[in-house]
Design a protein around this motif. Structure first.
Motif, PDB file in Angstrom:
ATOM      1  N   ASN A   1     -12.995  -2.937   2.527  1.00  0.00           N
ATOM      2  CA  ASN A   1     -14.015  -1.905   2.680  1.00  0.00           C
ATOM      3  C   ASN A   1     -14.958  -1.948   1.481  1.00  0.00           C
ATOM      4  OD1 ASN A   1     -12.734  -0.911   5.062  1.00  0.00           O
ATOM      5  ND2 ASN A   1     -11.238   0.157   3.779  1.00  0.00           N
TER       6      ASN A   1
ATOM      7  N   HIS B   1      -6.909  -5.654   2.167  1.00  0.00           N
ATOM      8  CA  HIS B   1      -5.788  -5.110   2.924  1.00  0.00           C
ATOM      9  C   HIS B   1      -5.264  -6.222   3.839  1.00  0.00           C
ATOM     10  CE1 HIS B   1      -6.775  -0.728   2.277  1.00  0.00           C
ATOM     11  NE2 HIS B   1      -7.989  -1.227   2.106  1.00  0.00           N
TER      12      HIS B   1
ATOM     13  N   SER C   1     -12.133   3.553  -1.215  1.00  0.00           N
ATOM     14  CA  SER C   1     -11.740   4.673  -2.078  1.00  0.00           C
ATOM     15  C   SER C   1     -11.340   4.221  -3.472  1.00  0.00           C
ATOM     16  CB  SER C   1     -10.601   5.469  -1.440  1.00  0.00           C
ATOM     17  OG  SER C   1      -9.474   4.652  -1.244  1.00  0.00           O
TER      18      SER C   1
ATOM     19  N   ASP D   1       0.841  -1.194   0.000  1.00  0.00           N
ATOM     20  CA  ASP D   1       0.000   0.000   0.000  1.00  0.00           C
ATOM     21  C   ASP D   1       0.878   1.247   0.000  1.00  0.00           C
ATOM     22  OD1 ASP D   1      -3.232   0.485   0.958  1.00  0.00           O
ATOM     23  OD2 ASP D   1      -1.847   2.190   1.103  1.00  0.00           O
TER      24      ASP D   1
ATOM     25  N   HIS E   1     -10.194  -5.330  -3.264  1.00  0.00           N
ATOM     26  CA  HIS E   1      -8.859  -5.523  -2.683  1.00  0.00           C
ATOM     27  C   HIS E   1      -8.984  -5.920  -1.230  1.00  0.00           C
ATOM     28  CE1 HIS E   1      -9.993  -1.262  -2.442  1.00  0.00           C
ATOM     29  NE2 HIS E   1      -9.353  -1.214  -1.290  1.00  0.00           N
TER      30      HIS E   1
HETATM   31  P1  5GP Z   1      -9.662   1.511   0.237  1.00  0.00           P
HETATM   32  O1  5GP Z   1      -9.621   2.923   0.753  1.00  0.00           O
HETATM   33  O2  5GP Z   1     -10.426   1.441  -1.067  1.00  0.00           O
HETATM   34  O3  5GP Z   1     -10.098   0.473   1.224  1.00  0.00           O
HETATM   35  O4  5GP Z   1      -8.159   1.110  -0.074  1.00  0.00           O
HETATM   36  C1  5GP Z   1      -7.451   1.646  -1.139  1.00  0.00           C
HETATM   37  C2  5GP Z   1      -6.005   1.615  -0.762  1.00  0.00           C
HETATM   38  O5  5GP Z   1      -5.245   1.840  -1.926  1.00  0.00           O
HETATM   39  C3  5GP Z   1      -5.605   2.710   0.240  1.00  0.00           C
HETATM   40  O6  5GP Z   1      -5.060   2.093   1.415  1.00  0.00           O
HETATM   41  C4  5GP Z   1      -4.560   3.535  -0.507  1.00  0.00           C
HETATM   42  O7  5GP Z   1      -3.496   3.956   0.313  1.00  0.00           O
HETATM   43  C5  5GP Z   1      -4.108   2.572  -1.594  1.00  0.00           C
HETATM   44  N1  5GP Z   1      -3.674   3.253  -2.806  1.00  0.00           N
HETATM   45  C6  5GP Z   1      -4.313   4.270  -3.455  1.00  0.00           C
HETATM   46  N2  5GP Z   1      -3.629   4.607  -4.557  1.00  0.00           N
HETATM   47  C7  5GP Z   1      -2.543   3.783  -4.602  1.00  0.00           C
HETATM   48  C8  5GP Z   1      -1.459   3.671  -5.525  1.00  0.00           C
HETATM   49  O8  5GP Z   1      -1.354   4.358  -6.536  1.00  0.00           O
HETATM   50  N3  5GP Z   1      -0.531   2.723  -5.251  1.00  0.00           N
HETATM   51  C9  5GP Z   1      -0.610   1.907  -4.139  1.00  0.00           C
HETATM   52  N4  5GP Z   1       0.379   1.024  -3.963  1.00  0.00           N
HETATM   53  N5  5GP Z   1      -1.625   1.991  -3.262  1.00  0.00           N
HETATM   54  C10 5GP Z   1      -2.579   2.917  -3.495  1.00  0.00           C
END
Ligand code: 5GP
Ligand code: ZN
Length: 112
Positions: free
Chosen positions: A85, A100, A93, A30, A98
Motif C-alpha cells: 500500500n 504483505h 499505515s 503481521d 513493506h
Molecule cells: P500497511 O497498513 O502500512 O499496509 O501495513 C502495516 C501492517 O503492519 C499492518 O498489516 C499491521 O497489522 C502491521 N503492524 C502494525 N504494527 C505492527 C507491529 O508492531 N508488529 C507487527 N508484527 N505488525 C504490525
C-alpha cells in the motif's frame, strides 16, 4: 529512522515473530493477520514506500522479491498475494516499505 515502527522492529527495539532475515531484509508475521498466512517482508534500510524506490535502492527491493520467492517456496506455498500500500488512501499505515504476503484462503478481485 528513529521514530519508525519497522526500523524499531529491525533493531529489535520492538519484538516481532521472525520469518526470515539476512543482511538486507527482514520478514516477520503481521500482528493483525488478514489471511491464515500473513507476513511482511521489509528492507532493513528505511525506504518510505514504493513511491520512494529509485536507482539507489532498487537492488534491495529486488532482493525482497527474491526473499518472498524463497520463503514461500520453503513454506510450500504455491499461491499467494503480494501487496504494498502506498499512501493513506491506499491503506498505508506504516511508512516504511513493506510487502504483505498473504496466503491460505481464497482472495477476491478487485481488492477493496
Ligand atoms: P500497511 O497498513 O502500512 O499496509 O501495513 C502495516 C501492517 O503492519 C499492518 O498489516 C499491521 O497489522 C502491521 N503492524 C502494525 N504494527 C505492527 C507491529 O508492531 N508488529 C507487527 N508484527 N505488525 C504490525
Ligand atoms: Zn523505517
Amino acid at each position: 529512522m528513529s521514530d519508525c515502527l519497522f526500523c524499531k522492529i529491525v533493531a529489535r527495539e520492538i519484538p516481532s515473530k521472525k520469518v526470515y532475515e539476512d543482511e538486507l531484509c527482514y520478514a516477520f508475521y503481521d500482528i493483525d493477520p488478514q489471511a491464515p498466512t500473513h507476513f511482511l517482508v521489509i528492507p532493513k534500510q528505511h525506504i518510505s514506500s514504493v513511491a520512494a524506490v529509485d536507482a539507489s535502492n532498487s537492488a534491495v527491493v529486488a532482493h525482497c522479491f527474491e526473499v518472498i520467492a524463497k520463503i514461500t517456496r520453503d513454506m510450500g506455498i504455491g499461491s499467494f498475494r503480494v501487496v504494498s500500500n502506498i499512501g493513506e488512501q491506499a491503506g498505508q499505515s506504516v511508512f516504511h516499505l513493506h510487502f504483505h504476503v498473504l496466503s491460505g484462503r481464497d482472495m477476491t478481485w478487485p481488492p477493496g
